[in-house]
Design a protein around this motif. Structure first.
Motif, PDB file in Angstrom:
ATOM      1  N   LEU A  82      72.486  76.262  43.193  1.00 20.38           N
ATOM      2  CA  LEU A  82      72.985  77.601  43.465  1.00 20.38           C
ATOM      3  C   LEU A  82      72.424  78.052  44.802  1.00 20.38           C
ATOM      4  CD1 LEU A  82      74.614  79.949  42.205  1.00 20.38           C
ATOM      5  CD2 LEU A  82      72.470  80.794  41.286  1.00 20.38           C
ATOM      6  N   PHE A  83      73.296  78.537  45.666  1.00 23.39           N
ATOM      7  CA  PHE A  83      72.867  79.010  46.978  1.00 23.39           C
ATOM      8  C   PHE A  83      72.287  80.416  46.856  1.00 23.39           C
ATOM      9  CE2 PHE A  83      73.619  80.936  51.163  1.00 23.39           C
ATOM     10  CZ  PHE A  83      72.948  80.009  51.950  1.00 23.39           C
ATOM     11  N   ASP A  84      71.064  80.612  47.355  1.00 23.91           N
ATOM     12  CA  ASP A  84      70.396  81.913  47.344  1.00 23.91           C
ATOM     13  C   ASP A  84      70.626  82.574  48.700  1.00 23.91           C
ATOM     14  OD1 ASP A  84      68.733  84.106  47.229  1.00 23.91           O
ATOM     15  OD2 ASP A  84      67.022  83.006  46.420  1.00 23.91           O
ATOM     16  N   LEU A  85      71.383  83.669  48.707  1.00 24.34           N
ATOM     17  CA  LEU A  85      71.714  84.347  49.958  1.00 24.34           C
ATOM     18  C   LEU A  85      70.485  84.934  50.649  1.00 24.34           C
ATOM     19  CD1 LEU A  85      75.006  86.174  48.896  1.00 24.34           C
ATOM     20  CD2 LEU A  85      74.772  84.236  50.436  1.00 24.34           C
ATOM     21  N   GLN A  86      69.489  85.352  49.879  1.00 24.91           N
ATOM     22  CA  GLN A  86      68.298  85.971  50.466  1.00 24.91           C
ATOM     23  C   GLN A  86      67.443  84.965  51.217  1.00 24.91           C
ATOM     24  OE1 GLN A  86      66.458  87.958  47.178  1.00 24.91           O
ATOM     25  NE2 GLN A  86      67.726  89.790  47.425  1.00 24.91           N
ATOM     26  N   THR A  87      67.272  83.780  50.645  1.00 23.19           N
ATOM     27  CA  THR A  87      66.418  82.772  51.282  1.00 23.19           C
ATOM     28  C   THR A  87      67.205  81.777  52.117  1.00 23.19           C
ATOM     29  OG1 THR A  87      66.524  81.267  49.403  1.00 23.19           O
ATOM     30  CG2 THR A  87      64.755  82.921  49.391  1.00 23.19           C
ATOM     31  N   GLY A  88      68.507  81.688  51.879  1.00 20.94           N
ATOM     32  CA  GLY A  88      69.321  80.706  52.599  1.00 20.94           C
ATOM     33  C   GLY A  88      69.104  79.284  52.107  1.00 20.94           C
ATOM     34  N   ARG A  89      68.568  79.147  50.916  1.00 20.85           N
ATOM     35  CA  ARG A  89      68.274  77.815  50.374  1.00 20.85           C
ATOM     36  C   ARG A  89      69.056  77.594  49.094  1.00 20.85           C
ATOM     37  NH1 ARG A  89      62.072  76.655  50.257  1.00 20.85           N
ATOM     38  NH2 ARG A  89      62.882  74.558  50.355  1.00 20.85           N
ATOM     39  N   ARG A  90      69.267  76.336  48.791  1.00 17.87           N
ATOM     40  CA  ARG A  90      69.896  75.962  47.523  1.00 17.87           C
ATOM     41  C   ARG A  90      68.807  75.736  46.489  1.00 17.87           C
ATOM     42  NH1 ARG A  90      74.619  71.763  48.121  1.00 17.87           N
ATOM     43  NH2 ARG A  90      73.304  70.838  46.558  1.00 17.87           N
ATOM     44  N   GLU A  91      69.002  76.299  45.313  1.00 20.20           N
ATOM     45  CA  GLU A  91      68.032  76.140  44.225  1.00 20.20           C
ATOM     46  C   GLU A  91      68.685  75.345  43.108  1.00 20.20           C
ATOM     47  OE1 GLU A  91      66.442  79.800  42.812  1.00 20.20           O
ATOM     48  OE2 GLU A  91      65.888  80.483  44.822  1.00 20.20           O
ATOM     49  N   TYR A  92      67.941  74.408  42.576  1.00 25.58           N
ATOM     50  CA  TYR A  92      68.439  73.590  41.476  1.00 25.58           C
ATOM     51  C   TYR A  92      68.080  74.255  40.149  1.00 25.58           C
ATOM     52  CZ  TYR A  92      69.037  69.755  38.215  1.00 25.58           C
ATOM     53  OH  TYR A  92      69.427  68.985  37.144  1.00 25.58           O
ATOM     54  N   HIS A  93      69.063  74.396  39.277  1.00 28.13           N
ATOM     55  CA  HIS A  93      68.869  74.926  37.930  1.00 28.13           C
ATOM     56  C   HIS A  93      69.165  73.788  36.962  1.00 28.13           C
ATOM     57  CE1 HIS A  93      68.559  79.174  39.133  1.00 28.13           C
ATOM     58  NE2 HIS A  93      69.314  78.780  40.135  1.00 28.13           N
ATOM     59  N   PRO A  94      68.144  73.245  36.315  1.00 25.42           N
ATOM     60  CA  PRO A  94      68.342  72.064  35.465  1.00 25.42           C
ATOM     61  C   PRO A  94      69.213  72.349  34.241  1.00 25.42           C
ATOM     62  CG  PRO A  94      66.108  72.884  35.244  1.00 25.42           C
ATOM     63  CD  PRO A  94      66.766  73.698  36.317  1.00 25.42           C
ATOM     64  N   GLY A  95      69.974  71.352  33.859  1.00 22.38           N
ATOM     65  CA  GLY A  95      70.796  71.437  32.653  1.00 22.38           C
ATOM     66  C   GLY A  95      70.016  70.967  31.443  1.00 22.38           C
ATOM     67  N   ALA A  96      70.688  70.927  30.320  1.00 18.07           N
ATOM     68  CA  ALA A  96      70.035  70.584  29.055  1.00 18.07           C
ATOM     69  C   ALA A  96      69.486  69.159  29.042  1.00 18.07           C
ATOM     70  CB  ALA A  96      71.016  70.768  27.904  1.00 18.07           C
ATOM     71  N   ALA A  97      70.107  68.250  29.770  1.00 23.29           N
ATOM     72  CA  ALA A  97      69.659  66.856  29.750  1.00 23.29           C
ATOM     73  C   ALA A  97      68.338  66.646  30.483  1.00 23.29           C
ATOM     74  CB  ALA A  97      70.728  65.944  30.345  1.00 23.29           C
ATOM     75  N   MET A  98      67.902  67.642  31.230  1.00 20.51           N
ATOM     76  CA  MET A  98      66.646  67.526  31.962  1.00 20.51           C
ATOM     77  C   MET A  98      65.498  67.955  31.057  1.00 20.51           C
ATOM     78  SD  MET A  98      67.780  66.240  34.543  1.00 20.51           S
ATOM     79  CE  MET A  98      69.488  65.951  34.913  1.00 20.51           C
ATOM     80  N   THR A  99      65.242  67.143  30.068  1.00 16.38           N
ATOM     81  CA  THR A  99      64.206  67.409  29.084  1.00 16.38           C
ATOM     82  C   THR A  99      63.668  66.082  28.573  1.00 16.38           C
ATOM     83  OG1 THR A  99      63.718  68.674  27.076  1.00 16.38           O
ATOM     84  CG2 THR A  99      65.824  67.511  27.145  1.00 16.38           C
ATOM     85  N   GLN A 100      62.660  66.131  27.753  1.00 13.23           N
ATOM     86  CA  GLN A 100      62.088  64.911  27.205  1.00 13.23           C
ATOM     87  C   GLN A 100      62.735  64.507  25.890  1.00 13.23           C
ATOM     88  OE1 GLN A 100      58.187  66.681  27.504  1.00 13.23           O
ATOM     89  NE2 GLN A 100      57.570  65.091  28.958  1.00 13.23           N
ATOM     90  N   VAL A 101      63.112  65.491  25.075  1.00 15.37           N
ATOM     91  CA  VAL A 101      63.820  65.229  23.823  1.00 15.37           C
ATOM     92  C   VAL A 101      65.071  66.099  23.816  1.00 15.37           C
ATOM     93  CG1 VAL A 101      63.749  65.356  21.304  1.00 15.37           C
ATOM     94  CG2 VAL A 101      61.705  64.674  22.559  1.00 15.37           C
ATOM     95  N   LEU A 102      66.230  65.453  23.781  1.00 16.17           N
ATOM     96  CA  LEU A 102      67.508  66.164  23.804  1.00 16.17           C
ATOM     97  C   LEU A 102      68.255  65.877  22.516  1.00 16.17           C
ATOM     98  CD1 LEU A 102      69.784  67.773  25.221  1.00 16.17           C
ATOM     99  CD2 LEU A 102      70.583  65.584  26.116  1.00 16.17           C
ATOM    100  N   LEU A 103      68.660  66.943  21.837  1.00 15.73           N
ATOM    101  CA  LEU A 103      69.514  66.820  20.668  1.00 15.73           C
ATOM    102  C   LEU A 103      70.923  67.198  21.112  1.00 15.73           C
ATOM    103  CD1 LEU A 103      70.019  66.406  17.645  1.00 15.73           C
ATOM    104  CD2 LEU A 103      69.511  68.824  17.328  1.00 15.73           C
ATOM    105  N   ALA A 104      71.800  66.210  21.198  1.00 15.73           N
ATOM    106  CA  ALA A 104      73.205  66.428  21.545  1.00 15.73           C
ATOM    107  C   ALA A 104      73.936  66.572  20.212  1.00 15.73           C
ATOM    108  CB  ALA A 104      73.737  65.268  22.352  1.00 15.73           C
ATOM    109  N   ASP A 105      74.269  67.801  19.876  1.00 15.64           N
ATOM    110  CA  ASP A 105      74.783  68.111  18.538  1.00 15.64           C
ATOM    111  C   ASP A 105      76.300  68.257  18.536  1.00 15.64           C
ATOM    112  OD1 ASP A 105      74.581  68.616  15.860  1.00 15.64           O
ATOM    113  OD2 ASP A 105      73.580  70.542  16.067  1.00 15.64           O
ATOM    114  N   GLU A 106      76.891  67.868  17.440  1.00 12.98           N
ATOM    115  CA  GLU A 106      78.318  68.010  17.170  1.00 12.98           C
ATOM    116  C   GLU A 106      79.196  67.361  18.222  1.00 12.98           C
ATOM    117  OE1 GLU A 106      79.539  71.886  15.920  1.00 12.98           O
ATOM    118  OE2 GLU A 106      77.597  72.290  14.998  1.00 12.98           O
ATOM    119  N   ILE A 107      78.899  66.104  18.533  1.00 16.68           N
ATOM    120  CA  ILE A 107      79.739  65.346  19.449  1.00 16.68           C
ATOM    121  C   ILE A 107      80.941  64.867  18.668  1.00 16.68           C
ATOM    122  CG2 ILE A 107      79.877  63.365  20.976  1.00 16.68           C
ATOM    123  CD1 ILE A 107      76.837  63.509  21.253  1.00 16.68           C
ATOM    124  N   ASN A 108      82.086  65.404  18.971  1.00 18.44           N
ATOM    125  CA  ASN A 108      83.320  65.043  18.247  1.00 18.44           C
ATOM    126  C   ASN A 108      84.290  64.372  19.186  1.00 18.44           C
ATOM    127  OD1 ASN A 108      82.390  66.177  15.840  1.00 18.44           O
ATOM    128  ND2 ASN A 108      83.090  68.203  16.463  1.00 18.44           N
TER     129      ASN A 108
END
Length: 108
Positions: A82-108
């Protein structure tokens, strides 16, 4: 503490949160030692989320749950920049897979 005692301590700790799932806990421990993944198939409401969460807590690991609904986007899984207009930098926001234990529920 030897490896067998450590695995037994982890198993006992998980079983304090979820009674009667010894075989599932042993499967998780085997996957942990082997460095693999686990697919748990069962009917709703039998404690799959509690099992994964208590397993992560027992090992002091980060846990996240991702429910695969039709509106899930790739960025929900992997994260996004996400681009931050105040700092002029891109910031990374991790998704759910960026964890040590991931429960992927209700995969249909």
């Amino acid at each position: 503490m030897d490896h067998g005692a450590l695995l037994e301590a982890i198993s006992a700790n998980v079983e304090r949160a979820l009674v009667g799932k010894r075989k599932a806990v042993e499967g998780l421990l085997v996957a942990l030692v082997a460095g693999g993944h686990v697919l748990i198939e069962d009917v709703p409401g039998v404690g799959k989320t509690t099992l994964a969460q208590s397993f992560a807590r027992s090992l002091e690991l980060e846990f996240r749950r991702l429910q695969f609904t039709p509106d899930v986007l790739p960025s929900d899984i992997t994260g996004f920049h996400l681009f931050d207009l105040q700092t002029g930098r891109r910031e990374y926001h991790p998704g759910a897979a960026m964890t040590q234990v991931l429960l992927a529920d209700e995969i249909n």
